[in-house]
Write an enzyme that holds these catalytic residues in place. Structure first.
Site, short mmCIF file in Angstrom:
data_model
loop_
_atom_site.label_atom_id
_atom_site.label_comp_id
_atom_site.label_asym_id
_atom_site.label_seq_id
_atom_site.Cartn_x
_atom_site.Cartn_y
_atom_site.Cartn_z
N ASP A 191 -12.11 1.14 -23.88
CA ASP A 191 -12.13 0.53 -22.56
C ASP A 191 -11.94 2.35 -22.30
O ASP A 191 -11.57 3.48 -22.03
CB ASP A 191 -11.41 0.07 -21.51
CG ASP A 191 -11.45 -0.65 -21.73
OD1 ASP A 191 -12.57 -2.12 -22.25
OD2 ASP A 191 -10.29 -1.95 -21.83
N ARG A 245 -5.04 -8.17 -20.53
CA ARG A 245 -6.02 -7.90 -21.41
C ARG A 245 -5.05 -6.61 -22.52
O ARG A 245 -5.78 -6.05 -23.42
CB ARG A 245 -7.16 -6.72 -20.87
CG ARG A 245 -7.39 -6.07 -19.70
CD ARG A 245 -7.84 -6.43 -18.76
NE ARG A 245 -9.37 -5.29 -20.12
CZ ARG A 245 -9.72 -4.77 -20.64
NH1 ARG A 245 -9.06 -3.83 -20.82
NH2 ARG A 245 -10.50 -4.89 -21.59
N GLU A 277 2.66 -7.22 9.12
CA GLU A 277 2.61 -6.38 9.14
C GLU A 277 3.33 -5.41 8.21
O GLU A 277 3.07 -4.17 7.73
CB GLU A 277 2.99 -5.74 10.66
CG GLU A 277 2.65 -5.97 11.94
CD GLU A 277 0.56 -5.89 11.52
OE1 GLU A 277 0.67 -4.90 11.25
OE2 GLU A 277 0.08 -7.10 11.63
N PRO A 305 0.91 -1.07 -0.13
CA PRO A 305 -0.10 0.02 0.12
C PRO A 305 1.14 1.49 0.12
O PRO A 305 0.42 2.40 -0.36
CB PRO A 305 -0.64 -0.23 1.55
CG PRO A 305 -0.68 -1.18 1.93
CD PRO A 305 0.59 -1.79 1.14
#
Ligand code: ADE
Length: 249
Positions: free
Chosen positions: A169, A154, A116, A89
């Site tokens: 898209d 893709r 963690e 993150p």
């Protein structure tokens, strides 16, 4: 394109790769994806991949050695990768532009974090980049790795049957996608817009452009600051702005 994914949950990742567009890409030989169990690169009896943090505090930290060994083994058996990506993150946000950039790479290693956190020396000494798939915390990098593999795959010619649908898209052109409809012409009291049933291709094209612009203006107005709009699209956007102002008046 070649991907190697290092994880403590190989079955979870394998399951995510087996179906749909990515599954077909692998079957068709356009994608070569191998999943590696991090525990195969441990040396102790308990096959430990984590340890307590130096300095104390809650949670466990992933050890650097098994991850370093896994990447070494991948290098030896699968060749030198173009990128070793740590999913975390705290990484740079993965976007459509980033997915497009990564299609230029031939071989990508993805390291899935758990616990963690990850010993800092994995970031500095093993990974070449860090990616986050968004501003939320997952319980591990596995789902994030699947997102990255899917979004890149893709874009590889042949992986999605219909190239045109990939080109149109959301995000590819810097705009959200226009609304789509199929039969029946009326569903739950809602009719498909008449123009789509009209058979007038030029009108359909213009309606779709306008609908994509209206949707982007309403939901993601900041995208319009960077989208490359042509003259027709700028005129349509003016039209939409006038219409919404009139509705407010
Ligand atoms: N691991 C945990 N949360 C993540 C996120 N948002 N992106 C990538 N990897 C993660």
């Amino acid at each position: 394109m070649k991907f190697d994914i290092v994880t403590i949950f190989p079955r979870m990742v394998q399951a995510g790769l087996a179906e749909g567009v990515v599954g077909r890409g692998i079957e068709g030989g356009l994608l070569d994806v191998q999943v590696h169990d991090l525990r195969d690169y441990t040396t102790d009896r308990h096959r430990s991949v984590d340890d307590v943090p130096y300095g104390g505090g809650p949670g466990m930290v992933m050890k650097p050695e098994p991850l370093a060994r896994a990447v070494e083994d991948i290098r030896a058996r699968r060749g030198v990768p173009d990128a070793v990506v740590l999913l975390t993150p705290t990484g740079r946000t993965f976007t459509q532009a980033e997915a497009v950039r990564m299609t230029r790479l031939k071989h990508v290693v993805l390291l899935c974090g758990r616990y963690e956190g990850m010993d800092e020396r994995v970031r500095t000494g093993v990974a070449t980049e860090e990616l986050s798939i968004g501003d939320y915390v997952l319980s591990g990098g596995e789902v994030a790795a699947l997102v990255v593999v899917d979004a890149i795959s893709r874009l590889i010619p042949g992986v999605v049957g219909d190239e045109q649908s990939v080109a149109e898209d959301s995000f590819t052109r810097g705009l959200l996608d226009y609304p789509h409809y199929t039969r029946p012409a009326e569903f739950a009291g809602q009719r498909v817009p008449d123009v789509l049933l009209s058979g007038h291709h030029a009108d359909v094209r213009r309606w779709r452009k306008k609908a994509a612009l209206a949707r982007t203006l309403e939901r993601r107005p900041e995208m319009l600051n960077t989208a490359a709009l042509d003259d027709e699209e700028r005129a349509l956007l003016d039209e939409i702005r006038k219409e919404t102002n009139n509705e407010r008046d």
